[in-house]
Design a protein around this motif. Structure first.
Motif, PDB file in Angstrom:
ATOM      1  N   ASN A 160       7.697  16.488   9.687  1.00 18.21           N
ATOM      2  CA  ASN A 160       6.537  17.366   9.038  1.00 18.21           C
ATOM      3  C   ASN A 160       7.451  18.689   8.832  1.00 18.21           C
ATOM      4  O   ASN A 160       6.869  19.218   7.692  1.00 18.21           O
ATOM      5  N   SER A 161       8.840  19.469   9.061  1.00 17.51           N
ATOM      6  CA  SER A 161       9.484  20.143   9.001  1.00 17.51           C
ATOM      7  C   SER A 161       9.860  20.443   7.709  1.00 17.51           C
ATOM      8  O   SER A 161      10.730  19.061   6.973  1.00 17.51           O
ATOM      9  N   GLU A 193      12.399  10.941  18.692  1.00 15.42           N
ATOM     10  CA  GLU A 193      12.847  11.871  19.501  1.00 15.42           C
ATOM     11  C   GLU A 193      13.933  11.977  20.133  1.00 15.42           C
ATOM     12  O   GLU A 193      14.872  12.300  20.146  1.00 15.42           O
ATOM     13  N   ARG A 202       2.383  15.164  18.788  1.00 18.50           N
ATOM     14  CA  ARG A 202       1.623  15.124  17.634  1.00 18.50           C
ATOM     15  C   ARG A 202       1.632  13.980  16.154  1.00 18.50           C
ATOM     16  O   ARG A 202       2.741  13.515  16.365  1.00 18.50           O
ATOM     17  N   TRP A 219       7.155   7.802  17.905  1.00 15.92           N
ATOM     18  CA  TRP A 219       6.940   9.755  17.541  1.00 15.92           C
ATOM     19  C   TRP A 219       8.670  10.163  19.168  1.00 15.92           C
ATOM     20  O   TRP A 219       8.912  10.555  18.584  1.00 15.92           O
ATOM     21  N   TRP A 254      14.776  18.880  13.067  1.00 15.68           N
ATOM     22  CA  TRP A 254      14.083  16.928  12.979  1.00 15.68           C
ATOM     23  C   TRP A 254      12.875  16.251  13.089  1.00 15.68           C
ATOM     24  O   TRP A 254      12.592  15.202  12.911  1.00 15.68           O
ATOM     25  N   ASP A 255      12.229  17.177  13.035  1.00 20.74           N
ATOM     26  CA  ASP A 255      10.584  16.687  12.158  1.00 20.74           C
ATOM     27  C   ASP A 255      10.068  16.406  11.283  1.00 20.74           C
ATOM     28  O   ASP A 255      10.120  17.690  10.990  1.00 20.74           O
ATOM     29  N   LEU A 265       8.129  23.886  13.366  1.00 26.42           N
ATOM     30  CA  LEU A 265       8.492  22.713  13.342  1.00 26.42           C
ATOM     31  C   LEU A 265      10.263  23.051  13.077  1.00 26.42           C
ATOM     32  O   LEU A 265      10.965  23.394  12.608  1.00 26.42           O
ATOM     33  N   SER A 269       1.397  12.909  12.657  1.00 24.12           N
ATOM     34  CA  SER A 269       1.521  13.334  11.011  1.00 24.12           C
ATOM     35  C   SER A 269       0.688  13.363  10.938  1.00 24.12           C
ATOM     36  O   SER A 269      -0.137  12.282  10.448  1.00 24.12           O
TER      37      SER A 269
END
Lengths: 118, 287
Positions: free
Chosen positions: B38-39, A47, B9, A43, B35-36, B32, B11
């Motif tokens: 889960n979005s 990011e 977070r 993650w 770029w997430d 969200l 997922s």
């Protein structure tokens, strides 16, 4: 040609219904949309990469905007000088073409291997 | 120096399509980011360099800026409607009934069109979205005919099309409200440029009857629309190889190119770099 081939292909009703079922299965078959499974380490990498990519995109956009602004200001200066130099040329330069079009030969450039010269 | 988020977070296994919650409306629980993964708006990409987008940004836009440049134009002096912020005819006077009265309609019930501005680096035209839509008449009799159309549209656009349902009952056409009659795909971003490049470079040159777009096409808000016949569908490289496998005939479609330009002529000029118009070389560049 395509029509004749299509008619030949659809000779039997079983073949037809099988094709329809195949299309329906391809369109509505798999309902699952699997999300990415990422642990905290992945993650963080995701990011960081996204932030870096956004910064890169922002810089590219700024560079493009600067180029256009420089072009615009150069045109302003040149037209101002032309206005004071020659009225005829200035009017010709400012004449409005209603139906301006790009040439039909305009095409997107393609990177291809160089043509071998003989 | 990038700030790493503290709370990581984990997922979930499946995508959760989140709706706007009350907390989000109150600003306490932000949705969200894009770029997430889960979005809802997450799109992995860009998957490749976009030739058409680069060409439009690097070559076409400087040309449009140079060709559309007008020197010493003061828009405040050109017309009176440019200076008004409120262009609707209001009820002005000391009559008490004029208070809070809604404005009058424009003369002839004309809509309020956007104010035109001279071209500058901030408002250069760009393509916002492309809507590809079709109406399949045989689908009124047999609903399964729409499956081939959906499959074909998914092939040529890369996105899942949405079904267009009839809104009214029209008995001469055997049309009933709620019956699926067509499909529609709204393309933005990368898929839009991919579709436009395939259409302008591979499909339209093979169409013998295509002489160019109409020089009067487009509404006054920068949208260019055109239709293509059903013979254009097997010309797509995604469909050419498997055209015989479609169980039903494929219809033509309408293409609506939405630009952010407020001037129809500017929109036509910009779109002519992709798709030629019938008056292609009349007043273009000489030489």
């Amino acid at each position: 040609m395509a029509k004749a081939s299509k008619g030949k292909h659809q000779s039997g009703p079983s073949n037809h219904s099988e094709s329809i079922d195949l299309v329906r299965k391809a369109l509505y078959g798999n309902k699952k949309v699997r999300s990415l499974k990422m642990n905290p380490d992945m993650w963080e990498k995701h990011e960081v990469i996204n932030r870096a990519w956004r910064i890169h995109e922002y810089r590219q956009e700024k560079q493009r905007e600067n180029l256009l602004k420089n072009q615009f200001s150069a045109m302003k200066i040149a037209c101002e000088e032309l206005k004071h130099t020659s009225e005829t040329l200035y009017k010709a330069a400012m004449s409005d073409s209603i139906n301006r079009r790009f040439p039909v030969e305009t095409r997107t450039p393609t990177d291809t291997p160089p043509r071998l010269s003989k | 120096m990038l700030g790493i988020r503290k709370n990581i977070r984990i997922s979930v296994n499946f995508l959760q399509r989140r709706t706007i919650t009350v907390k989000q409306k109150l600003g306490k629980n932000r949705p969200l980011p894009g770029w997430d993964p889960n979005s809802e708006y997450f799109r992995p990409g860009p998957t490749m360099l976009n030739r058409l987008q680069e060409h439009l940004h690097d070559t076409i836009l400087p040309d449009v800026l140079a060709a559309s440049y007008r020197h010493d134009i003061d828009t405040a002096l050109s017309t009176d409607e440019h200076t008004q912020k409120d262009r609707l005819p209001r009820w002005i006077g000391d009559n008490p009934y004029y208070k809070n009265r809604p404005p009058q309609k424009m003369r002839g019930n004309k809509p309020l069109l956007p104010v035109k501005e001279s071209v500058n680096p901030k408002n250069l035209p760009s393509i916002s979205k492309v809507v590809v839509s079709t109406m399949h008449k045989e689908a009124l009799v047999d609903k399964t005919q729409l499956l081939s159309t959906m499959m074909a549209f998914r092939s040529i656009t890369g996105l899942q099309p949405e079904i267009v349902y009839a809104r009214k009952d029209v008995s001469p056409w055997k049309l009933r409200s709620g019956v699926p009659v067509g499909v529609k795909v709204t393309l933005t971003g990368e898929s839009m440029y991919t579709f436009l490049s395939i259409l302008s470079e591979l499909v339209l040159p093979q169409l013998h009857d295509f002489k160019g777009l109409s020089p009067t096409s487009g509404d006054q808000t920068g949208n260019i629309s055109f239709g293509l016949p059903s013979e254009v569908m097997p010309l797509f490289p995604q469909i050419e190889a498997v055209y015989e496998m479609y169980p039903h005939s494929l219809p033509g479609f309408n293409v609506n190119i939405t630009t952010n330009s407020k001037d129809t002529r500017l929109a036509r000029f910009f779109v002519s770099s992709l798709i030629p118009f019938t008056d292609g070389n009349k007043e273009g560049y000489v030489g």
